[in-house]
Design a protein around this motif. Structure first.
Motif, PDB file in Angstrom:
ATOM      1  N   LEU A 339       0.927  -1.326  -0.393  1.00  0.00           N
ATOM      2  CA  LEU A 339       0.136   0.415  -0.205  1.00  0.00           C
ATOM      3  C   LEU A 339       1.370   1.029  -0.066  1.00  0.00           C
ATOM      4  O   LEU A 339       0.523   2.486  -0.374  1.00  0.00           O
ATOM      5  CB  LEU A 339      -0.597   0.037   1.544  1.00  0.00           C
ATOM      6  CG  LEU A 339      -2.202  -1.438   1.454  1.00  0.00           C
ATOM      7  CD1 LEU A 339      -2.570  -1.046   2.343  1.00  0.00           C
ATOM      8  CD2 LEU A 339      -3.113  -0.885   0.137  1.00  0.00           C
ATOM      9  N   ASP A 340       1.868   1.711   0.009  1.00  0.00           N
ATOM     10  CA  ASP A 340       3.052   2.509   0.257  1.00  0.00           C
ATOM     11  C   ASP A 340       2.878   3.942  -1.332  1.00  0.00           C
ATOM     12  O   ASP A 340       3.017   4.381  -1.267  1.00  0.00           O
ATOM     13  CB  ASP A 340       4.735   2.289   0.744  1.00  0.00           C
ATOM     14  CG  ASP A 340       4.998   1.565   1.443  1.00  0.00           C
ATOM     15  OD1 ASP A 340       4.309   1.855   2.279  1.00  0.00           O
ATOM     16  OD2 ASP A 340       4.899   0.774   1.829  1.00  0.00           O
ATOM     17  N   ILE A 341       2.867   2.368  -2.002  1.00  0.00           N
ATOM     18  CA  ILE A 341       2.876   3.666  -3.356  1.00  0.00           C
ATOM     19  C   ILE A 341       1.270   4.745  -3.420  1.00  0.00           C
ATOM     20  O   ILE A 341       1.373   5.115  -4.398  1.00  0.00           O
ATOM     21  CB  ILE A 341       2.048   2.419  -4.695  1.00  0.00           C
ATOM     22  CG1 ILE A 341       2.294   3.060  -6.202  1.00  0.00           C
ATOM     23  CG2 ILE A 341       0.541   1.203  -5.017  1.00  0.00           C
ATOM     24  CD1 ILE A 341       2.726   2.348  -7.720  1.00  0.00           C
ATOM     25  N   ILE A 342       0.058   4.211  -2.698  1.00  0.00           N
ATOM     26  CA  ILE A 342      -0.902   4.503  -2.956  1.00  0.00           C
ATOM     27  C   ILE A 342      -0.899   6.163  -1.176  1.00  0.00           C
ATOM     28  O   ILE A 342      -1.928   6.550  -0.895  1.00  0.00           O
ATOM     29  CB  ILE A 342      -2.838   4.127  -2.322  1.00  0.00           C
ATOM     30  CG1 ILE A 342      -2.872   2.757  -1.052  1.00  0.00           C
ATOM     31  CG2 ILE A 342      -2.889   3.147  -3.381  1.00  0.00           C
ATOM     32  CD1 ILE A 342      -3.775   2.580  -1.393  1.00  0.00           C
ATOM     33  N   ASN A 343       0.409   5.897  -0.946  1.00  0.00           N
ATOM     34  CA  ASN A 343       0.120   6.365   0.790  1.00  0.00           C
ATOM     35  C   ASN A 343       0.791   7.154   0.732  1.00  0.00           C
ATOM     36  O   ASN A 343       0.902   8.127  -0.366  1.00  0.00           O
ATOM     37  CB  ASN A 343       1.040   5.048   1.967  1.00  0.00           C
ATOM     38  CG  ASN A 343       0.896   5.793   3.566  1.00  0.00           C
ATOM     39  OD1 ASN A 343      -0.621   6.242   3.477  1.00  0.00           O
ATOM     40  ND2 ASN A 343       1.396   5.403   4.141  1.00  0.00           N
ATOM     41  N   GLY A 344       0.895   8.412   2.020  1.00  0.00           N
ATOM     42  CA  GLY A 344       1.580   9.548   1.557  1.00  0.00           C
ATOM     43  C   GLY A 344       0.927  10.194   0.737  1.00  0.00           C
ATOM     44  O   GLY A 344      -0.357  10.787   0.604  1.00  0.00           O
ATOM     45  N   THR A 345       1.506  12.000   1.086  1.00  0.00           N
ATOM     46  CA  THR A 345       0.657  13.476  -0.177  1.00  0.00           C
ATOM     47  C   THR A 345       0.496  12.807  -0.871  1.00  0.00           C
ATOM     48  O   THR A 345       0.761  11.796  -2.690  1.00  0.00           O
ATOM     49  CB  THR A 345       1.896  14.010   0.742  1.00  0.00           C
ATOM     50  OG1 THR A 345       2.554  13.920  -0.181  1.00  0.00           O
ATOM     51  CG2 THR A 345       1.625  14.875   1.716  1.00  0.00           C
ATOM     52  N   LYS A 346      -0.266  13.775  -1.916  1.00  0.00           N
ATOM     53  CA  LYS A 346      -0.884  13.618  -3.320  1.00  0.00           C
ATOM     54  C   LYS A 346       0.674  13.830  -3.608  1.00  0.00           C
ATOM     55  O   LYS A 346       1.276  13.110  -4.616  1.00  0.00           O
ATOM     56  CB  LYS A 346      -0.979  15.064  -3.654  1.00  0.00           C
ATOM     57  CG  LYS A 346      -1.675  15.450  -5.374  1.00  0.00           C
ATOM     58  CD  LYS A 346      -2.825  16.246  -5.736  1.00  0.00           C
ATOM     59  CE  LYS A 346      -2.574  16.586  -7.118  1.00  0.00           C
ATOM     60  NZ  LYS A 346      -3.174  17.776  -7.408  1.00  0.00           N
ATOM     61  N   LYS A 347       1.754  14.855  -3.920  1.00  0.00           N
ATOM     62  CA  LYS A 347       3.091  14.704  -4.444  1.00  0.00           C
ATOM     63  C   LYS A 347       3.994  13.176  -4.282  1.00  0.00           C
ATOM     64  O   LYS A 347       4.781  12.652  -4.884  1.00  0.00           O
ATOM     65  CB  LYS A 347       4.313  16.122  -3.778  1.00  0.00           C
ATOM     66  CG  LYS A 347       5.256  15.872  -4.034  1.00  0.00           C
ATOM     67  CD  LYS A 347       6.190  17.006  -3.527  1.00  0.00           C
ATOM     68  CE  LYS A 347       7.263  17.044  -4.548  1.00  0.00           C
ATOM     69  NZ  LYS A 347       8.089  18.023  -3.888  1.00  0.00           N
ATOM     70  N   ASP A 348       3.311  12.809  -2.587  1.00  0.00           N
ATOM     71  CA  ASP A 348       4.299  11.548  -3.094  1.00  0.00           C
ATOM     72  C   ASP A 348       3.729  10.449  -4.060  1.00  0.00           C
ATOM     73  O   ASP A 348       4.096   9.603  -4.061  1.00  0.00           O
ATOM     74  CB  ASP A 348       4.120  11.046  -1.353  1.00  0.00           C
ATOM     75  CG  ASP A 348       4.702  11.965  -0.379  1.00  0.00           C
ATOM     76  OD1 ASP A 348       5.790  12.354  -0.837  1.00  0.00           O
ATOM     77  OD2 ASP A 348       4.158  11.753   1.426  1.00  0.00           O
ATOM     78  N   GLU A 350       1.930  10.572  -6.662  1.00  0.00           N
ATOM     79  CA  GLU A 350       2.300  10.933  -8.247  1.00  0.00           C
ATOM     80  C   GLU A 350       3.603  10.870  -8.340  1.00  0.00           C
ATOM     81  O   GLU A 350       4.416  10.631  -9.074  1.00  0.00           O
ATOM     82  CB  GLU A 350       2.159  13.037  -8.130  1.00  0.00           C
ATOM     83  CG  GLU A 350       1.388  12.980  -8.573  1.00  0.00           C
ATOM     84  CD  GLU A 350       0.070  12.843  -9.013  1.00  0.00           C
ATOM     85  OE1 GLU A 350       0.094  12.222 -10.127  1.00  0.00           O
ATOM     86  OE2 GLU A 350      -0.614  12.604  -9.028  1.00  0.00           O
ATOM     87  N   MET A 351       4.465  10.816  -7.461  1.00  0.00           N
ATOM     88  CA  MET A 351       5.984  10.467  -7.500  1.00  0.00           C
ATOM     89  C   MET A 351       6.450   8.747  -7.312  1.00  0.00           C
ATOM     90  O   MET A 351       6.762   8.122  -8.125  1.00  0.00           O
ATOM     91  CB  MET A 351       6.913  10.894  -6.747  1.00  0.00           C
ATOM     92  CG  MET A 351       7.331  12.340  -6.421  1.00  0.00           C
ATOM     93  SD  MET A 351       8.693  12.667  -5.121  1.00  0.00           S
ATOM     94  CE  MET A 351       9.735  11.941  -5.476  1.00  0.00           C
ATOM     95  N   SER A 352       5.546   8.508  -6.944  1.00  0.00           N
ATOM     96  CA  SER A 352       5.233   6.343  -6.880  1.00  0.00           C
ATOM     97  C   SER A 352       5.001   6.485  -7.590  1.00  0.00           C
ATOM     98  O   SER A 352       5.011   5.254  -8.689  1.00  0.00           O
ATOM     99  CB  SER A 352       4.898   6.228  -6.215  1.00  0.00           C
ATOM    100  OG  SER A 352       5.338   6.787  -4.455  1.00  0.00           O
ATOM    101  N   PHE A 353       3.544   7.303  -8.393  1.00  0.00           N
ATOM    102  CA  PHE A 353       2.697   6.661  -9.850  1.00  0.00           C
ATOM    103  C   PHE A 353       3.649   7.125 -11.294  1.00  0.00           C
ATOM    104  O   PHE A 353       4.057   6.567 -11.970  1.00  0.00           O
ATOM    105  CB  PHE A 353       1.287   8.214 -10.118  1.00  0.00           C
ATOM    106  CG  PHE A 353       1.384   7.164 -11.084  1.00  0.00           C
ATOM    107  CD1 PHE A 353      -0.109   6.329 -11.175  1.00  0.00           C
ATOM    108  CD2 PHE A 353       1.315   7.851 -11.815  1.00  0.00           C
ATOM    109  CE1 PHE A 353      -1.004   5.335 -12.191  1.00  0.00           C
ATOM    110  CE2 PHE A 353      -0.397   7.396 -13.166  1.00  0.00           C
ATOM    111  CZ  PHE A 353      -0.749   6.778 -13.132  1.00  0.00           C
ATOM    112  N   GLY A 354       4.659   8.046 -11.240  1.00  0.00           N
ATOM    113  CA  GLY A 354       6.220   8.389 -11.830  1.00  0.00           C
ATOM    114  C   GLY A 354       6.482   7.204 -12.191  1.00  0.00           C
ATOM    115  O   GLY A 354       7.415   7.070 -13.279  1.00  0.00           O
TER     116      GLY A 354
END
Length: 375
Positions: A339-348, A350-354
């Motif tokens: 779930l780390d990939i959907i966790n955190g702030t919006k910026k976090d 977007e970085m994981s998604f990128g």
């Protein structure tokens, strides 16, 4: 007849605007608008209709100092549109005596590095700057006290802007709360050399911490200690809760902990570990947690995944669903991964998604495959 007159008077009184207590002594309410104020605001391109709709009583006050207030802001470097914006959202500013405002400017400049930054503060927090003159002495003493703690000037400015009530009250009340925080930090094993940084961070993250009763902080720490948290763990919680430990109370924490433990199905020790990783669980009500657990389960997420990444509970169901849908569109199965990939702030996110998108688009290189030679 008398009854009719009394009824008429009562109805009329219901429409008389009530002045803020800090302006009653120095302003006179008139039944008609102060035309000088209206014309001065028009000249400054202030949205008069907005003022009439939200704070029309200001236009009925006399005296008013519209031109003087605008001049003070202009002398500090404020542009015409900024002045118009400030006076539209906080028209009470025109009722402040220019001499008092000059004193207020001097007080703020003792912590603000320059006029440009002060104008930025006034634009965002006009009510914090345009305060009653009766607060000036308390403001002066509180500024001196926080400066004596060697706090960063920007932190003091943020406190004055975000929680002006802290500076309008007697300095002794702030001294008591700061001493309570310092004492708690020391008793929990905090390094005294880092106490100033810790205190600055705490107050900058939650400026309203100073307005809470010191006894509430002590009660919450005693309660958490009774639930098995060690002194070092309590210090971590106190730091992670970012001053919001004073927003809690033992009764609400007791209910939330009981609900979380039953929902997760874990031991006391496991629950403490989850709380240390996600302190927000302490102040979310049961209704919020119920909605978020159900939202995660509906998205195909298991309880074991939630236990591994409990901070996902800090996200609203709408945010979780939005992020999961974006991942599904890229072929990522959230139920089978972390779930780390959907966790955190919006910026976090977007970085994981990128990074995920980049990995999927990049062709794999096989080091043993023969290279194609040009014909």
């Amino acid at each position: 007849m008398l009854r009719l007159i009394a009824t008429s008077l009562c109805l009329r009184c219901q429409h008389v605007p009530v002045l803020p207590s800090n302006l009653r002594a120095c302003s006179t309410l008139s039944s008609v608008e102060n035309q000088q104020t209206v014309e001065a605001l028009y000249e400054l391109s202030v949205d008069i209709q907005k003022v009439r709709k939200l704070k029309g009583w200001v236009l009925h006050q006399n005296p008013a100092y519209t031109k003087e207030v605008a001049g003070l802001l202009r002398n500090m470097g404020a542009s015409g549109p900024i002045i118009a914006h400030i006076l539209a959202v906080h028209p009470e500013a025109v009722l402040c005596n220019p001499e008092q405002l000059q004193t207020q400017q001097e007080l703020w400049m003792s912590v603000c590095p320059n006029h440009r930054e002060l104008i930025g503060v006034i634009e965002k927090f006009p009510a914090s700057f345009f305060t009653a003159s009766s607060h000036h002495e308390n403001q002066r003493k509180n500024i001196a006290y926080f400066q004596s703690l060697n706090l960063n000037k920007r932190i003091i400015t943020k406190l004055m802007a975000s929680a002006p009530q802290s500076f309008g009250r007697p300095v002794e009340q702030n001294q008591l709360m700061v001493c309570t925080l310092q004492q708690a930090y020391k008793e929990l094993g905090g390094d005294e050399a880092n106490m100033k940084i810790w205190l600055q961070k705490l107050m900058s993250q939650n400026p309203f911490v100073l307005l809470k009763p010191p006894e509430m902080l002590r009660q919450n720490l005693v309660f958490l200690k009774s639930r098995g948290f060690t002194t070092s763990e309590l210090l971590r919680l106190l730091s992670k809760l970012r001053g919001f430990v004073t927003e809690l109370n033992p009764d609400s924490m007791c209910r939330t902990l009981a609900f979380s433990q039953e929902a997760i199905g874990c031991s006391d020790a496991e629950l403490r570990e989850i709380i240390l990783n996600c302190p927000a669980l302490l102040y979310y009500p049961e209704s919020t947690l119920t909605e978020r657990f159900q939202g995660l389960f509906s998205a195909g997420i298991s309880m074991s995944q939630i236990i591994q990444t409990p901070t996902v509970l800090e996200l609203t169901t709408q945010i979780v669903n939005y992020r999961i849908n974006r991942l599904k569109a890229r072929g990522y199965d959230i139920s089978a991964g972390s779930l780390d990939i959907i966790n955190g702030t919006k910026k976090d996110f977007e970085m994981s998604f990128g990074k995920l998108q980049l990995r999927r688009e990049r062709p794999l290189f096989n080091p043993v495959a023969p290279l194609k030679a040009d014909d």
